[in-house]
Write an enzyme that holds these catalytic residues in place. Structure first.
Site, PDB file in Angstrom:
ATOM      1  N   ASP A   1      68.437  42.882  95.735  1.00  0.00           N
ATOM      2  CA  ASP A   1      67.111  42.631  96.301  1.00  0.00           C
ATOM      3  C   ASP A   1      66.270  43.752  95.291  1.00  0.00           C
ATOM      4  OD1 ASP A   1      64.734  42.206  97.752  1.00  0.00           O
ATOM      5  OD2 ASP A   1      64.992  44.239  98.809  1.00  0.00           O
TER       6      ASP A   1
ATOM      7  N   ASP B   1      62.462  45.027  96.128  1.00  0.00           N
ATOM      8  CA  ASP B   1      61.486  46.125  96.840  1.00  0.00           C
ATOM      9  C   ASP B   1      62.127  46.768  97.803  1.00  0.00           C
ATOM     10  OD1 ASP B   1      59.000  45.256  95.349  1.00  0.00           O
ATOM     11  OD2 ASP B   1      59.193  43.300  96.468  1.00  0.00           O
TER      12      ASP B   1
ATOM     13  N   GLU C   1      57.355  49.296  98.384  1.00  0.00           N
ATOM     14  CA  GLU C   1      56.583  48.674  99.486  1.00  0.00           C
ATOM     15  C   GLU C   1      55.260  49.673  99.762  1.00  0.00           C
ATOM     16  OE1 GLU C   1      56.738  45.763 100.142  1.00  0.00           O
ATOM     17  OE2 GLU C   1      58.700  45.021 100.159  1.00  0.00           O
TER      18      GLU C   1
ATOM     19  N   GLY D   1      57.529  37.570 101.926  1.00  0.00           N
ATOM     20  CA  GLY D   1      56.727  36.901 100.940  1.00  0.00           C
ATOM     21  C   GLY D   1      55.336  37.353 101.164  1.00  0.00           C
TER      22      GLY D   1
ATOM     23  N   LYS E   1      52.385  36.370 100.038  1.00  0.00           N
ATOM     24  CA  LYS E   1      51.362  35.129 100.430  1.00  0.00           C
ATOM     25  C   LYS E   1      51.365  35.071 102.121  1.00  0.00           C
ATOM     26  CE  LYS E   1      52.242  31.724  97.749  1.00  0.00           C
ATOM     27  NZ  LYS E   1      53.398  32.155  96.921  1.00  0.00           N
ATOM     28  N   GLU E   2      52.799  35.081 102.233  1.00  0.00           N
ATOM     29  CA  GLU E   2      53.028  34.565 103.623  1.00  0.00           C
ATOM     30  C   GLU E   2      52.413  35.899 104.567  1.00  0.00           C
ATOM     31  OE1 GLU E   2      55.815  32.254 101.477  1.00  0.00           O
ATOM     32  OE2 GLU E   2      55.005  34.308 101.452  1.00  0.00           O
ATOM     33  N   ARG E   3      52.603  37.190 104.031  1.00  0.00           N
ATOM     34  CA  ARG E   3      51.890  38.295 104.898  1.00  0.00           C
ATOM     35  C   ARG E   3      50.473  38.222 104.760  1.00  0.00           C
ATOM     36  NH1 ARG E   3      55.850  42.435 101.418  1.00  0.00           N
ATOM     37  NH2 ARG E   3      57.778  41.553 102.496  1.00  0.00           N
TER      38      ARG E   3
ATOM     39  N   SER F   1      64.901  38.031  95.105  1.00  0.00           N
ATOM     40  CA  SER F   1      63.591  38.635  96.009  1.00  0.00           C
ATOM     41  C   SER F   1      62.730  37.441  96.277  1.00  0.00           C
ATOM     42  CB  SER F   1      62.938  39.747  95.132  1.00  0.00           C
ATOM     43  OG  SER F   1      61.817  40.154  95.489  1.00  0.00           O
ATOM     44  N   THR F   2      62.047  37.616  97.638  1.00  0.00           N
ATOM     45  CA  THR F   2      61.014  37.054  97.783  1.00  0.00           C
ATOM     46  C   THR F   2      59.627  37.245  97.430  1.00  0.00           C
ATOM     47  OG1 THR F   2      60.202  38.376 100.025  1.00  0.00           O
ATOM     48  CG2 THR F   2      62.107  36.900 100.296  1.00  0.00           C
TER      49      THR F   2
ATOM     50  N   GLU G   1      57.999  36.278  90.913  1.00  0.00           N
ATOM     51  CA  GLU G   1      58.731  36.852  89.891  1.00  0.00           C
ATOM     52  C   GLU G   1      58.191  37.669  88.770  1.00  0.00           C
ATOM     53  OE1 GLU G   1      61.132  34.369  86.018  1.00  0.00           O
ATOM     54  OE2 GLU G   1      60.065  33.313  87.515  1.00  0.00           O
TER      55      GLU G   1
END
Length: 264
Positions: A7, A9, A16, A50, A52-54, A124-125, A128
């Site tokens: 992974d 992060d 993070e 993700g 954008k999702e957050r 990773s989510t 890129e």
């Protein structure tokens, strides 16, 4: 040959807390958005895979009204994409500044694996470009060039869904029984396990209190001579001290029980 898949992060570096969070907040400030995430609030956001999702979790009716944003889904998607692009630019600038050190042992064990002919990858989510910036910072350009990168929106569902790891296994052309994943979060671990992969967990500053039941090995870090490994859970009795070596991962693959994927 086996494959070692990291992974990004929290595994390659503690990005993070010291990279993504300040980049999100700087983006919110630039766009005049009425929100700043505290360290505790961001810890809760990490349960969502993700960037954008957050960000999308903010888009409540009250927030839209306070920020003067439209309610039309198409327009909101454009705003979200714009915020995320700028956040990624700020984040990569932070990484390029070199202020976030690699986590102990990640480069060492990647070098051992590369020398032994193992395949190397990151799954990773994150976007890129963000993943590649961290990878180059941690591994150096030459070693980073040995890695396959699977990141961002290339799969339908992000962690804890197994999609990114199923894609990595397929693209690397390896058997799931020959893959070791290094994760730092429960969501990431669940994604790896559901893909039928062995998973070593190195908890990060945000994930130390999570439940890692099912992991093949849980250690404070992969470790190096300057910061040795503390073993947190070692169901196979590998005793990876003073730090995790490639031989421990070979033994892990040999002795771990079969790990059928729920997608089979």
């Amino acid at each position: 040959m086996p494959a070692l898949v990291f992974d990004c992060d929290g595994v390659l570096a503690d990005t993070e807390r010291y990279g993504h969070l300040p980049a999100f907040n700087a983006t919110f400030e630039e766009f005049g958005l009425p929100v700043r995430w505290s360290e505790a609030e961001y810890g809760e956001k990490l349960l969502v895979g993700g960037g954008k999702e957050r960000m999308a979790t903010m888009l409540t009716p009250d927030f839209l009204a306070a920020a003067g944003l439209p309610s039309d889904p198409g327009e909101l998607a454009e705003h979200l994409a714009s915020w995320h692009r700028r956040k990624t630019e700020i984040y990569t600038g932070i990484i390029a500044g070199g202020s976030i050190p690699p986590r102990p042992g990640v480069r060492r064990i990647a070098e051992e694996a590369a020398d032994a002919g193992w395949s190397l990858a990151v799954a990773s989510t994150s976007a890129e470009v963000s993943v590649c910036s961290v990878l180059a910072h941690v591994m150096g350009d030459a070693l980073a060039g040995r890695f396959a990168v699977f990141a961002g929106d290339i799969v339908p569902h992000k962690k804890p869904a197994p999609d990114i790891y199923l894609l990595a296994v397929s693209e690397l052309g390896v058997s799931p029984d020959d893959v070791v994943v290094v994760e730092d979060s429960r969501n990431g671990m669940l994604a790896a396990l559901d893909a039928g992969l062995a998973c070593v967990v190195t908890p990060s500053s945000y994930t130390g209190g999570e439940d890692f039941t099912g992991a093949t090995l849980v250690v404070s870090s992969l470790g190096d001579p300057q910061e040795t490994t503390r073993v947190l859970d070692d169901p196979l009795g590998l005793d990876p001290t003073p730090f995790v070596r490639l031989d421990h991962l070979r033994t892990l693959l040999t002795e771990a029980a079969p790990r059928p994927s729920s997608r089979e």
